[in-house]
Motif scaffolding. Structure first.
Motif, PDB file in Angstrom:
ATOM      1  N   ILE A   1       8.351  -1.206  -6.792  1.00  0.00           N
ATOM      2  CA  ILE A   1       8.271  -1.080  -5.739  1.00  0.00           C
ATOM      3  C   ILE A   1       7.074   0.126  -5.562  1.00  0.00           C
ATOM      4  N   SER A   2       5.447  -0.579  -5.838  1.00  0.00           N
ATOM      5  CA  SER A   2       4.842  -0.088  -6.003  1.00  0.00           C
ATOM      6  C   SER A   2       3.041  -0.067  -5.889  1.00  0.00           C
ATOM      7  N   ASN A   3       2.186   0.320  -5.274  1.00  0.00           N
ATOM      8  CA  ASN A   3       0.717  -0.882  -4.864  1.00  0.00           C
ATOM      9  C   ASN A   3       0.160  -0.665  -6.081  1.00  0.00           C
ATOM     10  N   THR A   4       0.404  -0.740  -6.874  1.00  0.00           N
ATOM     11  CA  THR A   4      -0.481  -1.780  -8.453  1.00  0.00           C
ATOM     12  C   THR A   4       0.625  -3.065  -8.165  1.00  0.00           C
ATOM     13  N   THR A   5      -0.263  -4.004  -8.458  1.00  0.00           N
ATOM     14  CA  THR A   5       0.634  -5.500  -8.410  1.00  0.00           C
ATOM     15  C   THR A   5       0.617  -5.653 -10.366  1.00  0.00           C
ATOM     16  N   PRO A   6       1.839  -6.060 -10.341  1.00  0.00           N
ATOM     17  CA  PRO A   6       1.986  -7.032 -11.682  1.00  0.00           C
ATOM     18  C   PRO A   6       0.817  -6.918 -13.064  1.00  0.00           C
ATOM     19  N   SER A   7      -0.467  -7.599 -12.159  1.00  0.00           N
ATOM     20  CA  SER A   7      -1.091  -8.318 -12.728  1.00  0.00           C
ATOM     21  C   SER A   7      -2.344  -6.746 -12.084  1.00  0.00           C
ATOM     22  N   GLY A   8      -1.988  -6.171 -11.887  1.00  0.00           N
ATOM     23  CA  GLY A   8      -2.343  -4.544 -12.334  1.00  0.00           C
ATOM     24  C   GLY A   8      -3.755  -4.131 -11.707  1.00  0.00           C
ATOM     25  N   ASP A   9      -3.990  -4.955 -10.485  1.00  0.00           N
ATOM     26  CA  ASP A   9      -4.883  -4.623  -9.192  1.00  0.00           C
ATOM     27  C   ASP A   9      -4.634  -3.514  -8.543  1.00  0.00           C
ATOM     28  N   LEU A  10      -4.822  -2.135  -7.928  1.00  0.00           N
ATOM     29  CA  LEU A  10      -4.526  -1.214  -7.464  1.00  0.00           C
ATOM     30  C   LEU A  10      -5.132  -1.506  -5.952  1.00  0.00           C
ATOM     31  N   ILE A  11      -3.476  -1.560  -5.177  1.00  0.00           N
ATOM     32  CA  ILE A  11      -3.828  -2.087  -3.430  1.00  0.00           C
ATOM     33  C   ILE A  11      -4.218   0.077  -3.331  1.00  0.00           C
TER      34      ILE A  11
ATOM     35  N   THR B   1       0.771  -1.199  -0.487  1.00  0.00           N
ATOM     36  CA  THR B   1       0.103  -0.289   0.117  1.00  0.00           C
ATOM     37  C   THR B   1       0.759   1.251  -0.138  1.00  0.00           C
ATOM     38  N   ASN B   2       0.065   2.377  -0.664  1.00  0.00           N
ATOM     39  CA  ASN B   2       0.888   3.762  -0.009  1.00  0.00           C
ATOM     40  C   ASN B   2       1.158   3.916   0.904  1.00  0.00           C
ATOM     41  N   ARG B   3       0.918   2.927   1.717  1.00  0.00           N
ATOM     42  CA  ARG B   3       0.637   3.564   2.891  1.00  0.00           C
ATOM     43  C   ARG B   3       2.822   2.829   3.878  1.00  0.00           C
ATOM     44  N   GLY B   4       2.345   1.431   3.317  1.00  0.00           N
ATOM     45  CA  GLY B   4       3.269   1.463   3.826  1.00  0.00           C
ATOM     46  C   GLY B   4       4.665   1.076   2.933  1.00  0.00           C
ATOM     47  N   ILE B   5       4.860   1.643   1.557  1.00  0.00           N
ATOM     48  CA  ILE B   5       5.556   2.346   1.054  1.00  0.00           C
ATOM     49  C   ILE B   5       6.414   3.490   1.962  1.00  0.00           C
ATOM     50  N   ALA B   6       5.331   4.192   2.090  1.00  0.00           N
ATOM     51  CA  ALA B   6       6.094   5.310   3.408  1.00  0.00           C
ATOM     52  C   ALA B   6       6.462   5.292   3.996  1.00  0.00           C
ATOM     53  N   ALA B   7       6.037   3.827   5.213  1.00  0.00           N
ATOM     54  CA  ALA B   7       6.477   3.752   6.251  1.00  0.00           C
ATOM     55  C   ALA B   7       7.819   2.543   6.246  1.00  0.00           C
ATOM     56  N   ILE B   8       8.201   1.837   5.052  1.00  0.00           N
ATOM     57  CA  ILE B   8       9.561   2.162   5.016  1.00  0.00           C
ATOM     58  C   ILE B   8      10.786   2.728   4.480  1.00  0.00           C
ATOM     59  N   LYS B   9      10.291   3.556   3.837  1.00  0.00           N
ATOM     60  CA  LYS B   9      10.612   5.542   3.348  1.00  0.00           C
ATOM     61  C   LYS B   9      11.398   5.309   4.732  1.00  0.00           C
ATOM     62  N   ASP B  10      10.599   5.385   5.667  1.00  0.00           N
ATOM     63  CA  ASP B  10      10.606   6.333   7.123  1.00  0.00           C
ATOM     64  C   ASP B  10      12.439   6.254   7.781  1.00  0.00           C
ATOM     65  N   ASP B  11      12.649   4.787   7.525  1.00  0.00           N
ATOM     66  CA  ASP B  11      13.120   4.457   7.736  1.00  0.00           C
ATOM     67  C   ASP B  11      14.791   4.706   7.196  1.00  0.00           C
ATOM     68  N   PRO B  12      15.361   6.173   7.384  1.00  0.00           N
ATOM     69  CA  PRO B  12      16.782   6.601   5.885  1.00  0.00           C
ATOM     70  C   PRO B  12      17.343   5.597   5.822  1.00  0.00           C
ATOM     71  N   ASN B  13      17.800   4.669   5.732  1.00  0.00           N
ATOM     72  CA  ASN B  13      17.842   3.953   5.054  1.00  0.00           C
ATOM     73  C   ASN B  13      17.507   3.146   4.320  1.00  0.00           C
ATOM     74  N   TYR B  14      16.148   3.497   3.597  1.00  0.00           N
ATOM     75  CA  TYR B  14      15.494   3.307   2.842  1.00  0.00           C
ATOM     76  C   TYR B  14      14.766   4.016   2.276  1.00  0.00           C
ATOM     77  N   ALA B  15      15.550   5.638   2.224  1.00  0.00           N
ATOM     78  CA  ALA B  15      13.963   6.772   1.829  1.00  0.00           C
ATOM     79  C   ALA B  15      14.996   6.759   0.388  1.00  0.00           C
ATOM     80  N   THR B  16      15.421   5.665  -0.195  1.00  0.00           N
ATOM     81  CA  THR B  16      14.940   5.892  -1.719  1.00  0.00           C
ATOM     82  C   THR B  16      14.553   4.102  -1.917  1.00  0.00           C
ATOM     83  N   LEU B  17      14.141   4.034  -2.420  1.00  0.00           N
ATOM     84  CA  LEU B  17      13.089   2.440  -3.466  1.00  0.00           C
ATOM     85  C   LEU B  17      13.109   2.699  -4.763  1.00  0.00           C
ATOM     86  N   PRO B  18      13.109   0.368  -4.914  1.00  0.00           N
ATOM     87  CA  PRO B  18      13.083   0.180  -6.998  1.00  0.00           C
ATOM     88  C   PRO B  18      12.386   0.803  -7.323  1.00  0.00           C
ATOM     89  N   ASP B  19      11.732   1.179  -8.136  1.00  0.00           N
ATOM     90  CA  ASP B  19      11.001   2.119  -9.018  1.00  0.00           C
ATOM     91  C   ASP B  19       9.748   0.960  -9.206  1.00  0.00           C
TER      92      ASP B  19
END
Length: 512
Positions: A358-368, A338-356
């Motif tokens: 990583i998204s809340n849209t799955t490879p099958s096109g479902d939006l979480i 989820t976008n909230r989950g992605i933000a929680a990962i980035k809250d840790d400075p060691n993970y402020a930049t994530l691979p492109d």
């Protein structure tokens, strides 16, 4: 003509949930007692397959609460943080309530189906006594023993000392003695020795009578699992070597779809709980209730596809572990972000930049979308909305549940070898690197126990509590002290359900 009437009372058989309308109703639904009465003519050999099919039906009809309760205590997975199942969340935090209905339901559900297998074994013997083909009867007995082994294995890992039923009569529990976990695992290993020679030496997807059913390699896998718990590493290596040398199994190249409809009866799967909607958009569907694992809020690619309940999420600890390893294939498959989950990962400075990717849209096109209970959902229990049979809307309908995979066999084999066992079937390096190669990782040389344990963490996350039971067996308790959890060895096993203690006096006072 010989006719035998028999009545079998199975304690607390949980009915398979084929339909649902409200999350709360199902979550609090108590187990049901069912009585089966049957008249059978054991001289009709052609009917002998009927109790076998019944045993599979009972085995596949896992109560939805079985898997999450078995699996939730590892550092790979968290409970959904909010909701009406507070004691499920407390279990994840190692605070146990012996009165929690889910504990009792797991106990009763597993034992009910063990008794179903016991009853079937007696029926096969009766058919054999009345002229049925002895080899076929022995095969069916071996299949029932293997299914029983899987269920007993789960019981002993969750509770430690448990009963080993000797007859199909649950009343025997009133006078039975408890067996230690070690004794249960030895019993499973011995039972599998009896079963292996009577089972077909084929891949489950090669069976034509019960496609996807138990084979020799399922029994070998159960023997390996039981001996791993006993730390009998040579026996693990011997059993896994036979599976590897058979040439019947291979790792599926498409890790993402292994856990979805294209992965049904895959060459990687050694034991698989099978479900079907029979390719029809309405009517009967035999399904596991995957909604427990799914996101509460999504925008599916196929309009109208139902969401989940949000009670089971990959842990932030595991996600960061995977990011540190440069994982994509397994991380993208295993986590719905989820976008909230992605933000929680980035809250840790060691993970402020994530691979492109990583998204809340799955490879099958479902939006979480964001939802309250969790920041992530399990991708291994996710069925893309575009893989639902048109007309079906229930989350995960028609998806199978994998019990044992070849990847786990390879990693158990490697663990046994680095713990001192020997094998000519495959080296520890080759076994680990086969799994790593599928994940797009570089090979290792001279693999260590730590590296094998890490590889199991990466590969088998969210699957049957493997990570938790590995940490317990290896006494790596400190790994379980994360995100506010405090673990100690005396918390290894769940307390016996109070309802069972009330009925079975021997359970009282046996756990501290």
């Amino acid at each position: 003509m010989k006719r035998i009437n028999h009545t079998i009372k199975l304690i607390g058989l949980v009915a398979m949930l084929l339909a649902f309308t409200a999350c709360h109703d199902l979550l609090d639904e108590p187990a049901e007692n069912r009585t089966f009465t049957e008249e059978t003519d054991y001289t009709e050999s052609s009917n002998m397959i009927s109790p076998l099919i019944g045993t599979y039906a009972a085995f596949y009809s896992r109560g939805w609460e079985n898997f999450p309760l078995i699996s939730v205590r590892g550092d790979d997975v968290n409970h959904g943080g909010l909701g009406d199942q507070q004691d499920f969340a407390e279990t994840d935090m190692f605070r146990y309530n012996k009165d929690y209905w889910m504990y009792n339901s797991l106990w009763e559900g597993l034992y009910s189906d063990i008794y179903a297998a016991q009853s079937a074994m007696i029926e096969f013997e009766l058919y054999k006594e009345n002229g049925a083909n002895a080899a076929t009867a022995d095969q069916y007995i071996a299949e029932a023993k293997t299914m029983q082994a899987f269920l007993l294995f789960q019981l002993a890992r969750v509770w430690g000392d448990v009963f080993i039923p000797a007859t199909p009569d649950p009343a025997d529990l009133l006078v039975a003695d408890l067996s230690t976990k070690q004794e249960v695992m030895q019993f499973i290993s011995d039972q599998m020795d009896e079963a292996i020679g009577n089972l077909p030496a084929v891949h489950p997807n090669e069976r034509t009578d019960v496609r996807g059913g138990v084979t020799r390699y399922t029994a070998l896998a159960m023997k390996a699992l039981a001996n791993l718990e006993m730390e009998n590493y040579q026996a693990v290596a011997d059993a896994t070597s036979q599976i590897i040398s058979s040439g019947k199994f291979s790792l599926e190249a498409d890790y993402y779809n292994l856990f979805k409809i294209p992965g049904k009866l895959n060459d990687e799967n050694i034991l698989e709980f099978q479900y079907s909607d029979f390719g029809q958009g309405s009517g009967t569907a035999i399904t596991y209730l995957f909604a427990f694992f799914g996101p509460e809020n999504w925008t599916p690619a196929v309009t109208g596809a139902g969401s989940g309940w949000g009670f089971y999420e990959p842990s932030l600890k595991w996600i960061k572990f995977m990011l540190d390893r440069g994982e994509r294939t397994r991380l993208e498959t295993s986590v719905l972000f989820t976008n909230r989950g992605i933000a929680a990962i980035k809250d840790d400075p060691n993970y402020a930049t994530l691979p492109d990717w990583i998204s809340n849209t799955t490879p099958s096109g479902d939006l979480i979308n964001d939802y309250a209970r969790a920041m992530f959902a399990s991708g291994k229990h996710y069925l893309p909305s575009n893989q639902l049979t048109p007309g079906r809307t229930g989350y995960g309908t028609n998806k199978n549940l994998i019990g044992i995979r070849y990847a786990e066999i390879l990693l158990m084999h490697a663990e046994a070898l680095v713990q001192g066992a020997s094998s000519s079937a495959m080296t520890a390096d080759a076994a680990v690197n086969a799994v790593r190669s599928r994940a797009g990782l570089s090979p290792l040389s001279g693999v260590t126990l730590d590296q094998v344990v890490d590889e199991k963490f990466a590969e088998l996350a969210m699957e049957w509590g493997t990570r938790y039971y590995d940490l317990i067996r290896l006494e790596r308790y400190n790994e379980l002290n994360y995100d506010g959890r405090t673990f100690s060895a005396n918390l290894t096993y769940l307390p016996y359900p109070q309802n069972q203690v009330d009925q079975l006096p021997i359970l009282g006072g046996t756990q501290e």
